[in-house]
Design an enzyme around this catalytic site. Structure first.
Site, PDB file in Angstrom:
ATOM      1  N   ARG A 103       0.013   7.351  -0.291  1.00 38.91           N
ATOM      2  CA  ARG A 103       1.378   7.884  -0.113  1.00 38.91           C
ATOM      3  C   ARG A 103       1.885   8.562  -1.385  1.00 38.91           C
ATOM      4  O   ARG A 103       2.345   9.698  -1.357  1.00 38.91           O
ATOM      5  CB  ARG A 103       2.349   6.749   0.215  1.00 38.91           C
ATOM      6  CG  ARG A 103       2.239   6.178   1.574  1.00 38.91           C
ATOM      7  CD  ARG A 103       3.356   5.155   1.755  1.00 38.91           C
ATOM      8  NE  ARG A 103       3.121   4.353   2.922  1.00 38.91           N
ATOM      9  CZ  ARG A 103       2.296   3.327   2.964  1.00 38.91           C
ATOM     10  NH1 ARG A 103       1.619   2.968   1.883  1.00 38.91           N
ATOM     11  NH2 ARG A 103       2.101   2.653   4.071  1.00 38.91           N
ATOM     12  N   SER A 117     -10.422   9.794  -2.720  1.00 36.96           N
ATOM     13  CA  SER A 117      -9.857   8.857  -1.754  1.00 36.96           C
ATOM     14  C   SER A 117     -11.023   8.269  -0.986  1.00 36.96           C
ATOM     15  O   SER A 117     -12.044   8.938  -0.804  1.00 36.96           O
ATOM     16  CB  SER A 117      -8.918   9.616  -0.812  1.00 36.96           C
ATOM     17  OG  SER A 117      -8.599   8.824   0.294  1.00 36.96           O
ATOM     18  N   ARG A 129      -1.247   1.296 -12.206  1.00 36.49           N
ATOM     19  CA  ARG A 129      -1.247   0.007 -12.893  1.00 36.49           C
ATOM     20  C   ARG A 129      -1.905   0.186 -14.256  1.00 36.49           C
ATOM     21  O   ARG A 129      -2.873   0.961 -14.385  1.00 36.49           O
ATOM     22  CB  ARG A 129      -2.041  -1.034 -12.090  1.00 36.49           C
ATOM     23  CG  ARG A 129      -1.267  -1.675 -10.959  1.00 36.49           C
ATOM     24  CD  ARG A 129      -0.130  -2.560 -11.460  1.00 36.49           C
ATOM     25  NE  ARG A 129       0.635  -3.171 -10.387  1.00 36.49           N
ATOM     26  CZ  ARG A 129       1.738  -2.655  -9.837  1.00 36.49           C
ATOM     27  NH1 ARG A 129       2.210  -1.487 -10.250  1.00 36.49           N
ATOM     28  NH2 ARG A 129       2.386  -3.302  -8.890  1.00 36.49           N
ATOM     29  N   GLU A 144       1.551  -5.948 -19.492  1.00 36.91           N
ATOM     30  CA  GLU A 144       3.009  -5.745 -19.557  1.00 36.91           C
ATOM     31  C   GLU A 144       3.768  -7.058 -19.594  1.00 36.91           C
ATOM     32  O   GLU A 144       3.348  -8.000 -18.917  1.00 36.91           O
ATOM     33  CB  GLU A 144       3.491  -4.997 -18.302  1.00 36.91           C
ATOM     34  CG  GLU A 144       3.066  -3.586 -18.238  1.00 36.91           C
ATOM     35  CD  GLU A 144       3.499  -2.951 -16.907  1.00 36.91           C
ATOM     36  OE1 GLU A 144       4.448  -3.446 -16.267  1.00 36.91           O
ATOM     37  OE2 GLU A 144       2.883  -1.974 -16.516  1.00 36.91           O
ATOM     38  N   HIS A 151       7.612   1.112 -17.281  1.00 42.07           N
ATOM     39  CA  HIS A 151       7.393   0.774 -15.857  1.00 42.07           C
ATOM     40  C   HIS A 151       8.666   0.991 -15.015  1.00 42.07           C
ATOM     41  O   HIS A 151       9.258   0.033 -14.503  1.00 42.07           O
ATOM     42  CB  HIS A 151       6.883  -0.673 -15.709  1.00 42.07           C
ATOM     43  CG  HIS A 151       6.138  -0.873 -14.399  1.00 42.07           C
ATOM     44  ND1 HIS A 151       5.108  -1.760 -14.235  1.00 42.07           N
ATOM     45  CD2 HIS A 151       6.286  -0.273 -13.187  1.00 42.07           C
ATOM     46  CE1 HIS A 151       4.668  -1.710 -12.996  1.00 42.07           C
ATOM     47  NE2 HIS A 151       5.368  -0.803 -12.336  1.00 42.07           N
ATOM     48  N   ILE A 152       9.024   2.248 -14.876  1.00 37.58           N
ATOM     49  CA  ILE A 152      10.258   2.588 -14.153  1.00 37.58           C
ATOM     50  C   ILE A 152       9.978   3.490 -12.952  1.00 37.58           C
ATOM     51  O   ILE A 152      10.883   4.154 -12.447  1.00 37.58           O
ATOM     52  CB  ILE A 152      11.290   3.265 -15.087  1.00 37.58           C
ATOM     53  CG1 ILE A 152      10.706   4.531 -15.750  1.00 37.58           C
ATOM     54  CG2 ILE A 152      11.763   2.292 -16.169  1.00 37.58           C
ATOM     55  CD1 ILE A 152      11.735   5.371 -16.505  1.00 37.58           C
TER      56      ILE A 152
HETATM   57  C1  GLV Z   1       5.676  -1.122  -8.884  1.00 39.27           C
HETATM   58  O1  GLV Z   1       4.884  -1.003  -9.758  1.00 39.27           O
HETATM   59  C2  GLV Z   1       5.310  -1.460  -7.553  1.00 39.27           C
HETATM   60  O2  GLV Z   1       4.159  -1.847  -7.316  1.00 39.27           O
HETATM   61  O3  GLV Z   1       6.170  -1.333  -6.685  1.00 39.27           O
END
Ligand code: GLV
Length: 321
Positions: free
Chosen positions: A157, A177, A238, A267, A285-286
């Site tokens: 997605r 993919s 990640r 993290e 991580h935003i």
């Molecule tokens: C954020 O990293 C999530 O997996 O939603």
């Protein structure tokens, strides 16, 4: 078990979802500073646990909750923090929040790509620190994305949406993919290739894979050496996807062009080498942090808990549990 059912939010769920839960359940929310022993104590007797990516949902925590536990509703699309086998063994449903954060995360990937390509953080730092000496034809020359070959690693997605966003740059679009994506191929002219080929051909490489044992250090020293010296690498998936030390070396030795990162190994710690590496744009991580996305994620958490508690198929069950 209380009549209303008990839901424990082991850290924080935004009001958009928490208020929905409170209409039907007895809800306890531990807040951002909860430690492991508080989590275990509070989980006892819960029908549903609301969890997030910052802590492990393991057999010990599930055991502390007890046999009545029906659902672990993870606030986020990734669920590498959840021991799926332990949940399956205990008959606990696991859910996540896909879809809600697709646009937000893809947009952040684009922001990081552009910031890294033009070294915006360092340029801004110069200006803020009063080091700007005036317009200089030699300085701050970066990479243009117009006409660039863009490689999306993991065209799910978020990766698919990223590809839509960058389509306006007009260069070739490559993806990896497990399954071919005819929609991306027909609509956006995307070409499915093996990872090594994507790394070698792309000017911008954006990672959109989940964290897992298989994907750990997918981008390692070898992979970095396949990339162009001008390649811009973006990671909003990640932190574990990238060998941090290898990436820092590649940046410091000018073996790749730039990097834009939102996620890190270990993290909220991260390799301090990123702070001194050149041409990096860093975010804490935003990816999903927009008003719309985080509210929608919160509502999805509530919808998943409702369904699981009522014995219905939740909207977002994690596959394989
Ligand atoms: C954020 O990293 C999530 O997996 O939603």
């Amino acid at each position: 078990m209380s009549e209303r059912g008990k839901v424990v939010i082991l850290r924080e769920l935004l009001p958009a979802g928490r208020q929905l839960l409170e209409e039907k359940f007895q809800v306890t929310s531990l807040g951002l500073d909860a430690d492991r022993s508080q989590m275990k104590a509070a989980a006892a007797g819960a029908d549903g646990l609301v969890t997030d990516l910052t802590f492990a949902v393991d057999d010990e925590l599930l055991g502390a909750a007890g046999p009545q536990l029906k659902v672990v509703a993870n606030f986020g699309v990734g669920y590498d923090n959840v021991d799926l086998a332990a949940c399956a063994a205990r008959g606990v449903t696991v859910t996540n929040t896909p879809g809600a954060l697709t646009n937000a995360t893809a947009e952040l990937a684009l922001a990081l790509a552009m910031a890294a390509a033009r070294d915006l953080p360092a340029a801004e730092k110069d200006l803020r620190e009063g080091a700007w000496q005036g317009w200089d034809p030699r300085r701050w020359r970066g990479f243009e994305l117009s006409g660039a070959s863009i490689g999306v690693v993991g065209a799910g997605r978020i990766g698919g949406r990223f590809m839509e966003l960058v389509a306006g740059f007009g260069g070739e679009r490559l993806y990896t993919s497990r399954q071919p994506k005819p929609d991306l191929e027909n609509r956006l002219g995307a070409e499915r290739v093996e990872l090594d080929e994507l790394l070698a051909r792309s000017d911008l490489i954006s990672l959109h894979l989940p964290g897992s044992r298989e994907s750990r250090h997918l981008i390692d020293e070898r992979a970095l050496r396949l990339m162009k010296r001008t390649a811009v690498l973006v990671n909003t998936g990640r932190g574990t996807l990238v060998d941090s030390a290898a990436l820092i070396r590649a940046l410091k030795e000018d073996r790749i062009g730039a990097a834009g990162l939102d996620v890190y190994e270990g993290e909220p710690d991260f390799d301090p080498g990123f702070l001194t590496a050149p041409r990096v744009a860093l975010a804490p991580h935003i990816g999903s942090a927009t008003y719309r996305s985080r509210d929608e994620m919160s509502r999805l958490v509530a919808a998943n808990v409702f369904a699981a508690r009522e014995g219905r198929e939740p909207p977002n069950p994690v596959p394989g549990v």
